[in-house]
Design a protein around this motif. Structure first.
Motif, PDB file in Angstrom:
ATOM      1  N   ASN A  77      30.331 -24.306 -97.932  1.00 16.47           N
ATOM      2  CA  ASN A  77      30.503 -25.277 -97.150  1.00 16.47           C
ATOM      3  C   ASN A  77      29.826 -26.236 -97.502  1.00 16.47           C
ATOM      4  N   GLY A  78      28.334 -26.613 -97.837  1.00 19.26           N
ATOM      5  CA  GLY A  78      27.425 -27.435 -98.129  1.00 19.26           C
ATOM      6  C   GLY A  78      27.596 -27.974 -99.464  1.00 19.26           C
ATOM      7  N   HIS A  79      28.042 -27.342-100.459  1.00 15.03           N
ATOM      8  CA  HIS A  79      28.652 -27.180-101.636  1.00 15.03           C
ATOM      9  C   HIS A  79      29.681 -27.955-102.104  1.00 15.03           C
ATOM     10  N   GLN A 101      19.661 -37.332 -99.647  1.00 17.23           N
ATOM     11  CA  GLN A 101      21.104 -36.953 -99.102  1.00 17.23           C
ATOM     12  C   GLN A 101      21.848 -36.160 -99.766  1.00 17.23           C
ATOM     13  N   LEU A 102      21.928 -35.735-101.038  1.00 14.82           N
ATOM     14  CA  LEU A 102      22.514 -34.416-101.870  1.00 14.82           C
ATOM     15  C   LEU A 102      22.239 -33.187-100.794  1.00 14.82           C
ATOM     16  N   HIS A 103      20.549 -33.164-101.480  1.00 15.42           N
ATOM     17  CA  HIS A 103      20.153 -32.040-101.241  1.00 15.42           C
ATOM     18  C   HIS A 103      21.101 -32.198 -99.010  1.00 15.42           C
ATOM     19  N   LEU A 106      23.610 -30.244 -99.226  1.00 15.28           N
ATOM     20  CA  LEU A 106      23.998 -28.793 -99.006  1.00 15.28           C
ATOM     21  C   LEU A 106      23.621 -28.347 -97.865  1.00 15.28           C
ATOM     22  N   LYS A 107      22.528 -28.490 -97.875  1.00 15.85           N
ATOM     23  CA  LYS A 107      21.487 -27.360 -96.587  1.00 15.85           C
ATOM     24  C   LYS A 107      21.877 -28.090 -94.959  1.00 15.85           C
ATOM     25  N   SER A 108      22.603 -28.581 -94.401  1.00 10.55           N
ATOM     26  CA  SER A 108      22.518 -29.034 -93.498  1.00 10.55           C
ATOM     27  C   SER A 108      23.063 -28.455 -92.360  1.00 10.55           C
ATOM     28  N   GLY A 109      23.964 -27.521 -93.035  1.00  6.80           N
ATOM     29  CA  GLY A 109      24.891 -26.402 -92.014  1.00  6.80           C
ATOM     30  C   GLY A 109      23.963 -25.767 -92.091  1.00  6.80           C
ATOM     31  N   ASP A 113      17.834 -21.873 -92.824  1.00  4.19           N
ATOM     32  CA  ASP A 113      17.251 -22.570 -93.697  1.00  4.19           C
ATOM     33  C   ASP A 113      16.617 -23.686 -92.478  1.00  4.19           C
ATOM     34  N   ARG A 114      17.463 -23.797 -90.953  1.00  2.94           N
ATOM     35  CA  ARG A 114      17.063 -24.933 -90.014  1.00  2.94           C
ATOM     36  C   ARG A 114      15.975 -24.231 -89.392  1.00  2.94           C
ATOM     37  N   ALA A 115      16.384 -22.678 -89.007  1.00  2.00           N
ATOM     38  CA  ALA A 115      15.691 -21.972 -88.027  1.00  2.00           C
ATOM     39  C   ALA A 115      14.614 -21.632 -89.053  1.00  2.00           C
ATOM     40  N   ASN A 116      14.393 -21.958 -89.922  1.00  2.00           N
ATOM     41  CA  ASN A 116      12.995 -21.079 -90.714  1.00  2.00           C
ATOM     42  C   ASN A 116      11.896 -22.489 -91.160  1.00  2.00           C
ATOM     43  N   GLY A 117      12.612 -24.344 -90.507  1.00  7.93           N
ATOM     44  CA  GLY A 117      11.991 -24.864 -90.860  1.00  7.93           C
ATOM     45  C   GLY A 117      12.422 -25.281 -92.144  1.00  7.93           C
ATOM     46  N   TYR A 118      12.748 -25.570 -93.134  1.00  7.09           N
ATOM     47  CA  TYR A 118      13.325 -25.759 -94.447  1.00  7.09           C
ATOM     48  C   TYR A 118      13.473 -27.049 -94.445  1.00  7.09           C
TER      49      TYR A 118
END
Length: 124
Positions: A77-79, A101-103, A106-109, A113-118
């Motif tokens: 979905n991020g893609h 912004q592109l990243h 891609l990764k906000s959802g 990645d969020r939980a691991n502090g990416y």
């Protein structure tokens, strides 16, 4: 050179028209599905081309006895979102801010990645 520019302009116009009309039968959808599938496959996604197409076309996955990894669905979905952001910013110069912004798109959802502090929308 003129013909190439005309072709690119035509293609970009088709992308925008098909996107605005939610047309899932043209070059925009074809590009979205194949680019997302192949890019995510390189990164280890377990989703098939059919599953990717279903996710893009109607936001659902086909009924299956297999399991779906949440991260694969979230990244797919991020893609799709990132591709749209690329279309929206084609006339902008490539900059560090645009890359971030592109990243982010891609990764906000992606929960893992969020939980691991990416670093979502930033450099590692």
């Amino acid at each position: 050179m003129v013909k190439e520019k005309e072709f690119l302009d035509f293609r970009l116009q088709r992308f925008k028209i098909e996107r605005e009309k939610f047309d899932r039968s043209g070059v925009y959808a074809y590009t979205q599905r194949l680019l997302a599938y192949n890019s995510n496959k390189i990164e280890g996604s377990t989703l098939t081309e059919e599953q990717t197409a279903s996710l893009f076309d109607n936001g659902t996955l086909p009924k299956s006895d297999d399991y779906y990894r949440a991260k694969d669905v979230e990244e797919m979905n991020g893609h799709f979102l990132m591709f749209n952001k690329m279309l929206d910013t084609l006339n902008e110069l490539l900059s560090q801010e645009l890359i971030k912004q592109l990243h982010y798109e891609l990764k906000s959802g992606v929960f893992e990645d969020r939980a691991n502090g990416y670093a979502i929308g930033d450099y590692k």
